[in-house]
Design a protein around this motif. Structure first.
Motif, mmCIF file in Angstrom:
data_model
loop_
_atom_site.group_PDB
_atom_site.id
_atom_site.type_symbol
_atom_site.label_atom_id
_atom_site.label_comp_id
_atom_site.label_asym_id
_atom_site.label_seq_id
_atom_site.Cartn_x
_atom_site.Cartn_y
_atom_site.Cartn_z
ATOM 1 N N ARG A 29 77.819 -17.086 17.207
ATOM 2 C CA ARG A 29 78.796 -16.808 16.164
ATOM 3 C C ARG A 29 79.791 -15.756 16.676
ATOM 4 N NH1 ARG A 29 76.910 -13.881 12.631
ATOM 5 N NH2 ARG A 29 74.872 -13.390 13.559
ATOM 6 N N PHE A 30 80.927 -15.629 16.003
ATOM 7 C CA PHE A 30 81.951 -14.660 16.399
ATOM 8 C C PHE A 30 81.375 -13.253 16.497
ATOM 9 C CE2 PHE A 30 85.166 -11.500 15.022
ATOM 10 C CZ PHE A 30 86.029 -11.594 16.098
ATOM 11 N N ALA A 31 80.577 -12.882 15.496
ATOM 12 C CA ALA A 31 79.987 -11.540 15.493
ATOM 13 C C ALA A 31 79.075 -11.349 16.701
ATOM 14 C CB ALA A 31 79.209 -11.308 14.197
ATOM 15 N N GLU A 32 78.381 -12.409 17.096
ATOM 16 C CA GLU A 32 77.492 -12.311 18.252
ATOM 17 C C GLU A 32 78.273 -12.219 19.561
ATOM 18 O OE1 GLU A 32 73.566 -14.707 16.610
ATOM 19 O OE2 GLU A 32 75.298 -15.863 17.334
ATOM 20 N N VAL A 33 79.397 -12.901 19.631
ATOM 21 C CA VAL A 33 80.256 -12.780 20.819
ATOM 22 C C VAL A 33 80.736 -11.337 20.959
ATOM 23 C CG1 VAL A 33 82.443 -13.485 21.868
ATOM 24 C CG2 VAL A 33 80.978 -15.200 20.775
ATOM 25 N N PHE A 76 82.553 -17.294 27.639
ATOM 26 C CA PHE A 76 82.940 -17.875 26.358
ATOM 27 C C PHE A 76 84.235 -18.686 26.400
ATOM 28 C CE2 PHE A 76 80.484 -13.958 25.404
ATOM 29 C CZ PHE A 76 79.351 -14.593 24.930
ATOM 30 N N SER A 77 84.779 -18.942 27.585
ATOM 31 C CA SER A 77 85.936 -19.831 27.685
ATOM 32 C C SER A 77 85.483 -21.279 27.514
ATOM 33 C CB SER A 77 86.622 -19.671 29.045
ATOM 34 O OG SER A 77 87.212 -18.401 29.150
ATOM 35 N N ALA A 78 86.391 -22.098 26.997
ATOM 36 C CA ALA A 78 86.048 -23.500 26.758
ATOM 37 C C ALA A 78 85.763 -24.229 28.061
ATOM 38 C CB ALA A 78 87.177 -24.191 26.001
ATOM 39 N N GLU A 79 86.530 -23.907 29.109
ATOM 40 C CA GLU A 79 86.345 -24.534 30.411
ATOM 41 C C GLU A 79 85.703 -23.542 31.375
ATOM 42 O OE1 GLU A 79 86.947 -27.691 31.003
ATOM 43 O OE2 GLU A 79 87.687 -27.973 28.943
ATOM 44 N N PRO A 80 84.926 -24.023 32.339
ATOM 45 C CA PRO A 80 84.312 -23.120 33.323
ATOM 46 C C PRO A 80 85.378 -22.324 34.075
ATOM 47 C CG PRO A 80 83.331 -25.308 33.450
ATOM 48 C CD PRO A 80 84.513 -25.433 32.534
ATOM 49 N N ALA A 95 71.630 -1.700 25.917
ATOM 50 C CA ALA A 95 72.082 -3.019 26.367
ATOM 51 C C ALA A 95 70.924 -4.011 26.490
ATOM 52 C CB ALA A 95 72.813 -2.882 27.706
ATOM 53 N N ALA A 96 69.805 -3.567 27.036
ATOM 54 C CA ALA A 96 68.679 -4.491 27.236
ATOM 55 C C ALA A 96 68.128 -5.029 25.921
ATOM 56 C CB ALA A 96 67.581 -3.809 28.058
ATOM 57 N N PRO A 97 67.823 -4.171 24.945
ATOM 58 C CA PRO A 97 67.326 -4.745 23.682
ATOM 59 C C PRO A 97 68.356 -5.608 22.969
ATOM 60 C CG PRO A 97 67.548 -2.334 23.531
ATOM 61 C CD PRO A 97 67.693 -2.705 24.956
ATOM 62 N N LEU A 98 69.637 -5.253 23.070
ATOM 63 C CA LEU A 98 70.678 -6.096 22.469
ATOM 64 C C LEU A 98 70.715 -7.463 23.135
ATOM 65 C CD1 LEU A 98 73.702 -3.692 21.846
ATOM 66 C CD2 LEU A 98 72.632 -5.184 20.153
ATOM 67 N N SER A 99 70.645 -7.470 24.458
ATOM 68 C CA SER A 99 70.665 -8.732 25.187
ATOM 69 C C SER A 99 69.479 -9.610 24.804
ATOM 70 C CB SER A 99 70.643 -8.445 26.699
ATOM 71 O OG SER A 99 70.494 -9.637 27.438
ATOM 72 N N ARG A 100 68.300 -9.006 24.735
ATOM 73 C CA ARG A 100 67.111 -9.785 24.362
ATOM 74 C C ARG A 100 67.246 -10.358 22.961
ATOM 75 N NH1 ARG A 100 64.416 -5.520 27.163
ATOM 76 N NH2 ARG A 100 63.999 -4.428 25.193
ATOM 77 N N GLN A 117 79.172 -8.753 19.909
ATOM 78 C CA GLN A 117 78.016 -7.981 20.354
ATOM 79 C C GLN A 117 77.778 -8.157 21.848
ATOM 80 O OE1 GLN A 117 74.606 -8.861 17.817
ATOM 81 N NE2 GLN A 117 75.928 -8.795 16.003
ATOM 82 N N TRP A 118 78.027 -9.360 22.358
ATOM 83 C CA TRP A 118 77.883 -9.582 23.800
ATOM 84 C C TRP A 118 78.894 -8.735 24.582
ATOM 85 C CZ3 TRP A 118 74.031 -10.785 26.491
ATOM 86 C CH2 TRP A 118 73.140 -11.785 26.150
ATOM 87 N N VAL A 119 80.125 -8.681 24.122
ATOM 88 C CA VAL A 119 81.141 -7.872 24.804
ATOM 89 C C VAL A 119 80.688 -6.415 24.867
ATOM 90 C CG1 VAL A 119 83.521 -7.021 24.713
ATOM 91 C CG2 VAL A 119 83.032 -9.417 24.180
ATOM 92 N N SER A 120 80.196 -5.903 23.748
ATOM 93 C CA SER A 120 79.697 -4.531 23.721
ATOM 94 C C SER A 120 78.485 -4.362 24.630
ATOM 95 C CB SER A 120 79.330 -4.128 22.294
ATOM 96 O OG SER A 120 80.482 -4.087 21.474
#
Length: 483
Positions: A279-283, A326-330, A246-251, A285-288
């Motif tokens: 990008r969608f692919a990066e989102v 990642f929601s459009a509104e806070p 998780a840490a290297p992915l986050s960085r 990756q963030w979920v993972s």
């Protein structure tokens, strides 16, 4: 009908397993309380000379990899899972193992023989009749042996021998729901959301301020777990040599032009992610990354929230953090609280109608249920109707049916950590599908899926139920674990 609170499904504790760590911890604590009452007339716990704890079934087969022995030690030492300083756990356990003595039981001064090496007994070829996770505690008092048996039935829930689950703590709720249909009927009768119904039920246990503060605390632990996991490198313990990812992915995701941005607090870190374009692919990756961060912490005896179990602790935080980032509104604090209310209530439906124990039902009962909980909560957060939220839970669970629990080396690392990422992604997809669909057209209901989960669990071979006797656990070559 069981009366279950959201706080029964979402508990703050220590990894790596709610059924193998938190459950035995609570069982031993309960035993000490009951033992003190039994011995009250003759001097209480101070009269105990020696204790033993015997583990059976899945607790014996994967107990060392799941830190069951450490949980028992911590319970006997008087620590609480919500507050024990996790960095000090190895030292507490080491000192007790070396001393082979307990100077106190449940806060009462005593001189009790207890050798972790011989007084925690793993009966790998035996199983108690009530559940796959059984333990028996023995207290030696003069010439007597006082014994009690308990079952860790998943999610940190414990029942005594011959006890009816849920009977002791039953509370009459204004809107009781044993099934999804009953929950939907309550919402229809009041013309309100699932979160509204759950809030009213929670008032049977707590004040409004207590509900809000409790859910804030749960979210705080979830968020801090993600943050720690995304800032901690290294190899997880146990001998599998699983490296934290998780840490290297986050960085990598926060690096632009060879410069990695960071923040000093979890909330600032979330704001940093929110204000970047991905990008969608990066989102994805963030979920993972969010899910792996929690379960890497869980595997390292970190503090997490059972949701509904430790083995599935990463799914709900990952989906909720996806919504926040990642929601459009806070997303407001009130919306986070509503998300947790819905997730917790859907979890109770699986607990009442099937199982949330991998030792009874495989990983479908843990990551599958967690994915369904998260999907329902996200669907309501996206503006879905009650029917769409229940449909989202059905879709998520339907596509986890039959998933086995086959922990390599008896640990919660392979395949458990990655399975949380899959559960989180499925939950998001299920919620989006449900909100874009008409539930009247659905051919499968959440009630159907819960029933199927129960029947599949009953039919599944024990080799695939958290015993490490089948699946990847016997097909992946590993070194002998350190423990």
């Amino acid at each position: 009908m069981e009366s279950l609170s959201v706080f029964d499904m979402l508990k703050i504790g220590v990894g790596p397993s709610s059924s193998h760590t938190l459950g035995p911890w609570r069982a031993v604590q309960r035993w000490l309380t009951e033992l003190a009452d039994e011995l009250d007339a003759v001097g209480g716990l101070a009269t105990v000379g020696h204790v033993e704890v015997h583990l059976y079934g899945s607790l014996a087969l994967t107990g060392q990899g799941h830190a069951t022995d450490q949980a028992i030690a911590l319970a006997l030492l008087g620590h609480e899972p919500e507050t024990v300083p996790v960095a000090s756990i190895p030292g507490f356990v080491h000192d007790l193992a070396a001393a082979k003595k307990l100077s106190a039981l449940d806060g009462i001064a005593a001189d009790v023989d207890f050798d972790m090496a011989t007084d925690i007994v793993f009966h790998i070829d035996e199983r108690l009749p009530g559940h796959a996770n059984g333990l028996t505690c023995h207290a030696f008092v003069d010439e007597r042996v006082l014994s009690s048996s308990y079952y860790s039935v998943g999610g940190g829930f414990v029942v005594g021998e011959d006890e009816v689950p849920g009977a002791a703590g039953f509370v009459a709720l204004p809107h009781p729901s044993q099934t999804p249909d009953e929950l939907g009927a309550h919402c229809a009768e009041r013309s309100c959301s699932i979160a509204d119904v759950v809030w009213t039920n929670e008032q049977a246990w707590r004040s409004d301020d207590e509900i809000r503060e409790g859910l804030r605390a749960i979210w705080k632990v979830m968020l801090e777990g993600v943050y720690r996991g995304c800032h901690t490198d290294g190899i997880l313990p146990g001998g599998l040599d699983v490296r934290r990812r998780a840490a290297p992915l986050s960085r990598r995701l926060l690096t632009v032009d060879n410069v990695c941005a960071d923040a000093d607090t979890p909330n600032e870190w979330v704001d940093l992610i929110r204000h970047r374009d991905f990008r969608f692919a990066e989102v994805l990756q963030w979920v993972s990354t969010f899910a792996m961060a929690v379960n890497e912490e869980n595997a390292d005896l970190g503090r997490v929230v059972t949701a509904p179990t430790n083995g599935a602790a990463g799914v709900i935080p990952a989906v909720l953090l996806y919504h926040v980032c990642f929601s459009a509104e806070p997303v407001t604090e009130e919306q986070i609280i509503e998300f947790l209310l819905v997730a917790g209530e859907v979890g109770t439906l699986f607990k009442k109608g099937a199982t949330i124990s991998a030792a009874m039902g495989g990983c479908q009962a843990e990551v599958g249920v967690s994915s369904a909980m998260a999907a329902a909560a996200l669907a309501e957060a996206l503006g879905g109707t009650v029917a769409q939220s229940l449909m989202a839970a059905e879709i998520a669970m339907e596509h986890h049916l039959g998933m086995t629990c086959d922990p390599v080396g008896g640990l919660v690392q392979v395949p458990c950590i990655e399975r949380n990422t899959m559960g989180a992604v499925k939950a998001i997809n299920a919620a989006e599908l449900a909100v874009a669909s008409n539930p009247d057209d659905a051919r499968v209901s959440l009630t159907d899926v819960i029933r199927t989960l129960r029947e599949t669990a009953e039919d599944m071979s024990d080799r695939y139920k958290e015993t490490s006797q089948g699946g990847l656990a016997v097909n992946v070559s590993v070194r002998v674990p350190e423990c």
